[in-house]
Design a protein around this motif. Sequence first.
Motif: not given
Length: 148
Positions: A43-57
């Motif tokens: 539910m919480f993710v910490k990423v870097n600018v430039g990263d990709t977050v993939t939301f998967e059903p």
Amino acid sequence: MRKPRIALLCLLAGLSFAATAAEVHVKMLTNGPNGTMLVFDPMFVKVNVGDTVTFEPMQKAGHTSISLLVPDGAKPWKAAADTEIKVKIEKAGVYLVECDLHKAMGMVAVVQAGKPGNLADAKKKAAEESAKMLSNKDRYDKLLAMVK
């Protein structure tokens, strides 16, 4: 002779940045870990600018990933139901995410990229949305408490 060397160094620096960008996967679940229902996992993710977050059903249940709040200058997104979406994070700040069909049940997530310059705005918007929820009204509060 120096100009080609400088150009080559700049090119290599850009390539090394692109090579370090990560892809983070967030599952959209009807039945989550530890008996939780209707969740993004994590539910919480910490990423870097430039990263990709993939939301998967993970189940056909009408799950969506929709940006509720993004930092100034960032692109909002809205995925169709039961559709994977890849979101490239291009601006630092806090991103509030919801499942349109299940937001009343508290199916929300928070993504932090870099410094949380818009944290006050995120807290205000989260409070507005939490007041409309039928259950799990404290999820945004708990998630935003993780922002550092």
